[in-house]
Write a protein that holds these residues in place. Structure first.
Motif, PDB file in Angstrom:
ATOM      1  N   GLU A   6       1.011  -1.235  -0.027  1.00 13.31           N
ATOM      2  CA  GLU A   6      -0.638   0.293   0.068  1.00 13.31           C
ATOM      3  C   GLU A   6       1.301   1.207   0.200  1.00 13.31           C
ATOM      4  OE1 GLU A   6      -2.837  -0.342   2.816  1.00 13.31           O
ATOM      5  OE2 GLU A   6      -3.606  -2.339   3.304  1.00 13.31           O
ATOM      6  N   ASN A   7       1.864   1.200   0.896  1.00 12.37           N
ATOM      7  CA  ASN A   7       3.176   2.340   0.952  1.00 12.37           C
ATOM      8  C   ASN A   7       4.418   2.567  -0.020  1.00 12.37           C
ATOM      9  OD1 ASN A   7       1.218   3.899   3.192  1.00 12.37           O
ATOM     10  ND2 ASN A   7       1.755   1.615   3.984  1.00 12.37           N
ATOM     11  N   GLN A   8       4.459   1.158  -1.042  1.00  9.83           N
ATOM     12  CA  GLN A   8       5.462   0.836  -1.890  1.00  9.83           C
ATOM     13  C   GLN A   8       7.104   1.161  -1.299  1.00  9.83           C
ATOM     14  OE1 GLN A   8       4.466   3.752  -5.653  1.00  9.83           O
ATOM     15  NE2 GLN A   8       2.636   2.552  -5.361  1.00  9.83           N
ATOM     16  N   GLN A  36      16.096   3.914  -3.958  1.00  5.73           N
ATOM     17  CA  GLN A  36      15.832   5.578  -3.440  1.00  5.73           C
ATOM     18  C   GLN A  36      14.016   5.279  -2.923  1.00  5.73           C
ATOM     19  OE1 GLN A  36      17.831   7.660  -2.925  1.00  5.73           O
ATOM     20  NE2 GLN A  36      16.454   8.675  -1.980  1.00  5.73           N
ATOM     21  N   ALA A  37      13.399   4.720  -4.004  1.00  9.33           N
ATOM     22  CA  ALA A  37      11.783   5.253  -3.829  1.00  9.33           C
ATOM     23  C   ALA A  37      11.405   4.960  -2.851  1.00  9.33           C
ATOM     24  CB  ALA A  37      11.203   5.438  -4.688  1.00  9.33           C
ATOM     25  N   LEU A  38      11.935   3.654  -2.749  1.00 15.39           N
ATOM     26  CA  LEU A  38      11.126   2.461  -1.564  1.00 15.39           C
ATOM     27  C   LEU A  38      11.610   3.043  -0.482  1.00 15.39           C
ATOM     28  CD1 LEU A  38      11.945  -0.845  -3.305  1.00 15.39           C
ATOM     29  CD2 LEU A  38       9.775   0.353  -2.751  1.00 15.39           C
ATOM     30  N   GLY A  39      13.243   3.465  -0.736  1.00 17.57           N
ATOM     31  CA  GLY A  39      13.860   3.745   0.753  1.00 17.57           C
ATOM     32  C   GLY A  39      12.937   5.318   1.173  1.00 17.57           C
ATOM     33  N   GLU A  40      12.772   6.435   0.914  1.00 14.51           N
ATOM     34  CA  GLU A  40      11.773   7.237   0.663  1.00 14.51           C
ATOM     35  C   GLU A  40      10.729   7.265   1.429  1.00 14.51           C
ATOM     36  OE1 GLU A  40      12.837   9.296  -3.325  1.00 14.51           O
ATOM     37  OE2 GLU A  40      14.684   9.735  -2.327  1.00 14.51           O
ATOM     38  N   ASN A  41       9.719   6.374   0.665  1.00 16.97           N
ATOM     39  CA  ASN A  41       8.755   5.550   1.078  1.00 16.97           C
ATOM     40  C   ASN A  41       8.617   5.476   2.470  1.00 16.97           C
ATOM     41  OD1 ASN A  41       7.214   6.778  -1.343  1.00 16.97           O
ATOM     42  ND2 ASN A  41       7.143   4.864  -2.072  1.00 16.97           N
ATOM     43  N   LEU A  45       7.008   6.703   5.551  1.00 11.37           N
ATOM     44  CA  LEU A  45       5.287   5.831   6.139  1.00 11.37           C
ATOM     45  C   LEU A  45       6.074   5.784   8.183  1.00 11.37           C
ATOM     46  CD1 LEU A  45       2.956   3.975   6.511  1.00 11.37           C
ATOM     47  CD2 LEU A  45       4.866   1.877   6.360  1.00 11.37           C
ATOM     48  N   PHE A  46       7.484   6.429   8.260  1.00 12.70           N
ATOM     49  CA  PHE A  46       7.691   5.716   9.717  1.00 12.70           C
ATOM     50  C   PHE A  46       6.992   6.781  10.301  1.00 12.70           C
ATOM     51  CE2 PHE A  46      11.267   7.008  12.625  1.00 12.70           C
ATOM     52  CZ  PHE A  46      10.923   6.166  13.847  1.00 12.70           C
ATOM     53  N   HIS A  47       7.616   7.773   9.525  1.00 12.77           N
ATOM     54  CA  HIS A  47       7.352   9.854   9.989  1.00 12.77           C
ATOM     55  C   HIS A  47       5.690   9.937  10.624  1.00 12.77           C
ATOM     56  CE1 HIS A  47      11.143  11.246  10.671  1.00 12.77           C
ATOM     57  NE2 HIS A  47      11.571  11.035   9.749  1.00 12.77           N
ATOM     58  N   GLU A  48       4.821   9.483   9.231  1.00 13.21           N
ATOM     59  CA  GLU A  48       3.180   9.217   9.138  1.00 13.21           C
ATOM     60  C   GLU A  48       2.271   8.327  10.420  1.00 13.21           C
ATOM     61  OE1 GLU A  48       1.818   8.484   5.360  1.00 13.21           O
ATOM     62  OE2 GLU A  48       2.440  10.755   4.914  1.00 13.21           O
ATOM     63  N   ARG A  49       3.420   7.107  10.222  1.00 15.41           N
ATOM     64  CA  ARG A  49       2.644   6.437  10.913  1.00 15.41           C
ATOM     65  C   ARG A  49       3.511   5.637  12.469  1.00 15.41           C
ATOM     66  NH1 ARG A  49      -0.341   2.545   7.730  1.00 15.41           N
ATOM     67  NH2 ARG A  49      -0.885   1.591   9.947  1.00 15.41           N
ATOM     68  N   PHE A  50       4.171   5.795  12.718  1.00 16.44           N
ATOM     69  CA  PHE A  50       5.368   4.868  13.673  1.00 16.44           C
ATOM     70  C   PHE A  50       6.635   5.963  14.182  1.00 16.44           C
ATOM     71  CE2 PHE A  50       3.934   1.802  10.312  1.00 16.44           C
ATOM     72  CZ  PHE A  50       3.415   1.822  10.374  1.00 16.44           C
ATOM     73  N   ASP A  51       6.331   7.283  14.372  1.00 12.62           N
ATOM     74  CA  ASP A  51       6.947   8.280  15.089  1.00 12.62           C
ATOM     75  C   ASP A  51       6.224   7.921  16.909  1.00 12.62           C
ATOM     76  OD1 ASP A  51       8.805  10.664  15.383  1.00 12.62           O
ATOM     77  OD2 ASP A  51       6.868  10.872  15.919  1.00 12.62           O
TER      78      ASP A  51
END
Length: 70
Positions: A6-8, A36-41, A45-51
């Motif tokens: 879902e978050n690529q 690079q795109a996978l890492g940025e995504n 996601l981490f900052h949005e949901r798991f911070d």
């Protein structure tokens, strides 16, 4: 698996299949833009949901709800 798709932000392969893992790693080695795109995504996601701050605030909200309804 669903979260990654879902978050690529990651790639899955069948459990216990070393050939599939090797194939996936070869693909990633050959596709630096995709890596690079996978890492940025994943970072997004981490900052949005798991911070930790967000998780803590969400937990506090949930506990407050329990306290109010209990």
């Amino acid at each position: 698996k669903d979260l990654l798709a879902e978050n690529q932000c990651g790639i899955t392969y069948p459990n216990g299949n070393p050939d599939a893992l090797a194939h996936t790693l070869r693909e990633l080695m050959q596709q630096p833009r995709r890596r690079q795109a996978l890492g940025e995504n994943a970072l997004r996601l981490f900052h949005e949901r798991f911070d930790a701050q967000k998780v803590y605030l969400g937990m506090c909200d949930a506990l407050e709800e329990l306290k109010v309804s209990g």
